[in-house]
Structure formats: C-alpha cells, structure tokens
Design an enzyme around this catalytic site. Sequence first.
Site, short mmCIF file in Angstrom:
data_model
loop_
_atom_site.label_atom_id
_atom_site.label_comp_id
_atom_site.label_asym_id
_atom_site.label_seq_id
_atom_site.Cartn_x
_atom_site.Cartn_y
_atom_site.Cartn_z
N LYS A 52 37.11 6.89 57.61
CA LYS A 52 38.22 6.22 56.95
C LYS A 52 37.76 5.27 55.85
O LYS A 52 38.29 5.28 54.72
CB LYS A 52 39.02 5.45 57.99
CG LYS A 52 40.11 4.57 57.43
CD LYS A 52 40.54 3.52 58.43
CE LYS A 52 39.43 2.51 58.64
NZ LYS A 52 39.85 1.37 59.46
N THR A 53 36.78 4.44 56.16
CA THR A 53 36.34 3.42 55.19
C THR A 53 35.77 4.07 53.94
O THR A 53 36.03 3.64 52.81
CB THR A 53 35.29 2.50 55.83
OG1 THR A 53 35.85 1.91 57.02
CG2 THR A 53 34.89 1.40 54.86
N ASP A 239 44.74 -0.88 54.43
CA ASP A 239 43.91 -0.43 55.55
C ASP A 239 44.55 -0.85 56.87
O ASP A 239 45.28 -1.85 56.93
CB ASP A 239 42.51 -1.03 55.41
CG ASP A 239 41.49 -0.37 56.32
OD1 ASP A 239 41.81 0.70 56.90
OD2 ASP A 239 40.38 -0.90 56.46
N GLU A 240 44.27 -0.12 57.93
CA GLU A 240 44.75 -0.44 59.29
C GLU A 240 46.27 -0.64 59.31
O GLU A 240 46.78 -1.61 59.88
CB GLU A 240 44.04 -1.69 59.84
CG GLU A 240 42.53 -1.60 59.88
CD GLU A 240 42.00 -0.68 60.96
OE1 GLU A 240 42.81 -0.04 61.67
OE2 GLU A 240 40.76 -0.58 61.11
N GLN A 270 45.74 4.46 67.50
CA GLN A 270 44.92 3.28 67.77
C GLN A 270 45.70 1.99 67.56
O GLN A 270 45.11 0.93 67.30
CB GLN A 270 43.67 3.29 66.88
CG GLN A 270 42.72 4.44 67.17
CD GLN A 270 41.41 4.31 66.43
OE1 GLN A 270 40.57 3.46 66.73
NE2 GLN A 270 41.22 5.16 65.42
N ARG A 616 35.05 5.21 71.47
CA ARG A 616 33.95 4.33 71.05
C ARG A 616 32.61 5.01 71.33
O ARG A 616 31.57 4.60 70.81
CB ARG A 616 33.98 3.00 71.80
CG ARG A 616 35.19 2.09 71.60
CD ARG A 616 35.57 1.92 70.16
NE ARG A 616 36.57 2.92 69.77
CZ ARG A 616 36.87 3.21 68.52
NH1 ARG A 616 36.24 2.64 67.53
NH2 ARG A 616 37.80 4.11 68.24
#
Length: 763
Positions: A52-53, A239-240, A270, A616
């Site tokens: 994503k980043t 973002d997010e 998430q 994770r």
Amino acid sequence: MPDPFELSEDIPAPNVPAGPPPYLAGLNDEQIRAVEAVDGPVLVLAGAGTGKTRVLTTRLAHILVQGKARPWEILSVTFTNKAAREMQDRVAAITGRPVEGWWLGTFHALGARILRRHAELVGLKSNFTILDADDQVRLLKQLMATTEIDDKKWPARVLMGVIQRWKDRGLTPDKVSNEEGSEFAEGTLVGLYRDYQKRLTELNAADFGDLLLHCLTLFTENGDVLHEYQMKFRYLLVDEYQDTNVAQYLWLRLLAQEHKNICCVGDDDQSIYSWRGAEVGNILKFEKDFPGAEIIRLEQNYRSTPHILAAASGLIAHNEGRLGKTLWTGMDAGDPVKVRAVWDGEEEARSVGDEIEVRQSKGQSLEEMAILVRAGFQMREFEERMITLGVPYRVIGGPRFYERQETRDAIAYLRVVNSQDDDLAFERIVNVPKRGLGQATVQAVHQLARAQGMPMYEAARLIVETDEIKPKARTSLSNLLTDFERWRSNLDSLPHAELAAIILDESGYTDMLTRDKSPEAPGRLENLKELVAGLEDFDNLQGFLEHVSLVMENEENKTEDKISLMTLHAAKGLEFDTVFLPGWEEGLFPHQRSLDEEGLSGLEEERRLAYVGITRAKKEALIFHAANRRIYNQWQNSLPSRFVDELPDDNIDQMAEQGLYGGIGAQAGLRTPGAAKGGRDLSETFSFESPKKRGHASDGTIIEGEAWLVPSASEDSKFQLGARVFHQKFGYGKILSSDGNKLEVEFEKAGTKKVIDSFVDPA
C-alpha cells in the site's frame, strides 16, 4: 522541457518519454493501475501486506512527474507524522528532488494550517493556542466548579471524553440531540460544552477536536473560503481511510467536491478502532459518496505464506459488512496455522516460552517474533514467563505490566501495608483516589517528617492529632491511617491475595475505575484484577514485593535482541516472521464487552482484529486457547473462540491435549474450574471475591477456588523425598516435600508445583 513542478495552468503538460516510467518497475498490474488512475474518485482496497505505502507514494510522484499538478495543489493526509515524513522522503527519492510547498500531514496538522489562515472567521486570532489533554480537563474543571455537577459521579476527564467524541462526529453544541445530551451529567453537559467552547474563544485557544470542527464551520458558513480550497487542491490522497471519523470524513468530502480527484487507500477488513471514533462505514459507502468511483483491489500479498493468507481470508469471509477481496501470494505454501489447546493460562505462557526457545535454538532472532494478546491483563503471565526464562522482551504501545499506573498504585498500597516506613509509596497513594488531601496537607506532613526525622506515615499519625491541617483533611487522613492499621493487622490471618482484593475495594480504588467511563477504564480494572490473581503465585506478600522489585530493576537495553509483546490493536502495521496469538476463547476473544455493547458490529470488528493478528505473521502463526483460565481470581472454564471454528480446515494444524473439553476429565467425573459455559462477561464490574475452599484441578495441581471433586488417594504418599517423578502436564521433576497425598515437586521446566501424588508416576 519545462519543469513539471513549475507548471502554470496555461502551460501544457510536458512531453513524457515513450514507454513506462522507471518508477513503475517492479509494481504488479493492479498496483500500476492504482498509480495511473489519477482522474476521478478512486478507492484502493489494499489488503494486508500488498504494498500500500509504495502505491501511495508512487502515485504522488506520478502526479508530479506527469505534470498533473504542482506540489501545493495536492493535499495528502496521513494518520501519523512518521508516515508523513516517510512519504515525503520516498516521493523525493522517486522524483529526484525535494518536494516543497506540499500540503502533507495528519488531519490535525492540516486543519490547523487552514485554521490559522482564517482564524478570525471562527472567532479566534491566528496565534491561537492548541490545548493539550491536561489543559482541556483543567479548563473543564474550572467551569464545573461553578455548576452543581457532582464531580465524583461525573469526573471532568470522563465528560471531556464525551465532548471530544461529539467533536469527532462533527457535532457543535447546537447539533447534539436533546436525547443524547440528557444521558450525561444529569442533562447539563451540552450547556457545559457550550460554556467550554465560549471559554476557549475567550482564551484564544482550541483543542485538538476543534482543529477540524472549526474547519467544518469555516467551510459551511463561508462559501468563498471553501471554494478557494476546493479549487486549490486538484488532487486529494488519503491513507488509512478505514480509520477516519465522521468529522474527518465530512472535511474530506467538502474539499473533494470541485475536482473529485480523491484517492482513498484503506482496508475495510482492518478497521479496528471504532472505540476511538473510527467509522468503517466511511469506506463502505465510498461509491455512494462519489458516483462512478473506480474500485481497485490490491490482493497480491508480499508478506505472508499461502496457508496464513488462506486462514485469514477464510476467517474474515464470515463478516457481512465488507467490500470483499481475497489475498493471494506467489510464495511457497509454508506451514499451516497451528492451533494449540492447553489446560490453563499458565501452561499457555509456558508453551509459548518453549516454542520461543526452540526457535532461538535454531537461530531465529527474537526481533522476528511477537506475542499478540487481546487484552492487556494477559501480558502479566507472559512477562513473568519471559523473565523466568531470561528471554528479553519489550512491550509495544504501552508500559510493562508492573509499570502501568494502576499496577504501581496497587503495589504502593501493598508496600505501605508491608512497611509503614515506605515514604515513596505512601506519598503516591495518600490522595489516590482523591480523598481531599491536597498539596498543602501533604507538604505539612513532609515538613513534620523532616523536622522529626521520622517516616511520613508516623508524621501523619501525629499531625491528625493537631490542628495543623484543616478538619476535613484531618478526618480523611485519619480514616486512611485507620484503614492501613486494619489491613496490616490482617496480614497473618488472611491470604495475601484476598487481603490485596480487600485493600483495593475498601480504599475506593476499584470503585474509582468502575465509575470511570473512559475507554481505558475497563482495561485498567482488568489489569488490577490480574495483579490480585498473580499474588497467588507467591508464598507471601513480602515475596511478591521482592519479585516486583527485581522485575522493575531490569535495565532497558535498546540494542538487545528482544521479543515483542503487545495488544492486537497495537500490532496493526507491523509484521514478524513468527506470531503467537494466545487467548482465543469465547468471552475473551471475541471480547464479551464488544458483543454486549455493539452486537453484530462488535463481533465483526473483533473478527477484523483476529484477521489483523493472523496477517502480522510472515512465516508462522500459532494460536492458543485454554480450557480453563483464572480471571480476576476466579477459575472459569472456556470454550474455544468461534474464530477457531471459522478457520479453514485445510490451512490449520489443530492439536489439543488429551482430556481437554470433556475428555479424560469428564470421564473421571471431575469438574473443571468454573461453571459458565464459554466463560463469563469480562467487562462487568466484579468485586474481588476471595478463594473459598482448597482443592485441585484434574491435573492434580493444588488450587484455590470452589469445592472440587477429589479422586480417591491414599492418605500417605507412596513416594519418597528426592524421588524423580513424571507429570503428564509439567514433565519431569524431583519431590521436595510431602504432606499426606500432597506433594511439592520441583519440575525441570515448570518450576515448583504442589500436586496430588496420584497424578505423578515414578520416572
């Protein structure tokens, strides 16, 4: 060719060389699509570990390099300052030059930047002060002092939390409904909110909630100002997005109405922060807010093995409120997710510790491992086990168990009971909870103690017999000293765990947390009760306090290889080779409080939290659930979490000990600890109930709790002192002492335990 960063609106876009730009190299097809879809509204559903980043930063660089906009015509919102710095550095690396004039930062930072330019339109000056949390509560207390609000029933910190939640929803005082306003402070909180806002204006100040709330007022009441920013920002990137609250959502939607070039990156699977205002509905209704929006799913995962991804995907598929995507990877299959059933929480911590040592022996770094718990109180047993094994650890997102405020306060009470000469402990809790003993009273006790060369406790006993302090303070201090004398007199007659429970109840400390309506209060109460349960592991209060002192003495070595211990909420955004996921039991995970308060939406958020936990892991995920767990000094039997049943069979390796969940124990007619099927509500307020009768669990361990059924055994043990024995649960050990059929055994791995002789065999 003109510099694309210096384009004006009447200069055509630069000639871009044929062929794909070099910064697209290494991106997959969907990532490239997300980078190049710059016109119109775009929602990028970026699953865990899908890059994503990289997509977000490459998209920003692409807009600049292609001449679509200049830096100051782009608004880019992140959730942390660290993320903003990383994004700025990455874009500069791609474009080959620093990006200046860019509107990049958190919602609060960008809101403050706009607000300072137009402060007078909302009644402020451009040099307004931003109050921190302490200043906010202090100001509210000043206003409450002029009202008849009972500050004991409605603490200022709690009411401030309500006001901030209203601000997060974009509600000014006039927009709070009468029904909602009547729920707090006997219906006076809306008026108090109005007075608070008025006082902030008089002080030329704003709090964090105001930074967006004032912007909403600014935009809705000043169409020309809103139009200026709508025209200015050609592109918006967020973002997010799944973590935005209502005020942030409204702010973004207003700014995007002119060009509609808004790109939101997030993952509905998430969204785990509803307790702090996040609205998963913001991302779910993106297409409705922006008709014709393009939805791009990033599903190729670069982090985890296929088994881990399939297990996580199978689990989250049970949620109804999601946009849907399926993660996949080109990696080798790897190991299935391991699901392990254990007898109790102590064995769970021991099993995790054993798994850590096995991986260490094979050369795996502790930095590549993490233990992720659902609730903070679970950490104590794991911290204790790590200390026993000598395994260095760090707690992420909060202090260690014995460093938490409520734990330190409770231990301070116990220290004063143990030794009245402990001035530091006495001073810490003399007015906690508040009992009207202000700084002047404490200072008077200090002065007398120094003058007489005596402990503060003795000085307090003297001063309450004089007129040196005010009558109300004298009475409160005298009552506290009387309490300490009574508690100290019970040191030898009551079990120390029971005494600790009594102290915390009678001091008013548990009641203080019970009345606290902040989101953190239930967790703090859980930690206190876990502390009381932990006292049972020690022979006496002195032994416990010595243990705590040794634990607190451990130096923090920044460079040492450490395993990470944290809650699932704190783990979002992190990744590890091996992840341990303990406590997957009904009532604990999903947490009963979430189910009771939020119903289906609460269950779905808990499932998203489980999804975050599994994803994770890069190489290994190990899930543990206990058949029995001692919670708040009471044994409870537990059922495995429904999330365990929802994991796909093809992607898990499940193993349970013989006798768990109706096996050997049930056949022998033994009753497992507790009676509540599936455990009991962990969020309800419990008084600290003391143990009633001695007995043992079906593994033969001597325990405190309800009346247990005891299998027949000879009155005299058949084993000799020093004999080597084997226990199905604890392994090999040596008998230290015996009392009838009760043995004290020093086990090689489990430490010293008290067991019934019929549960061990000669080694």
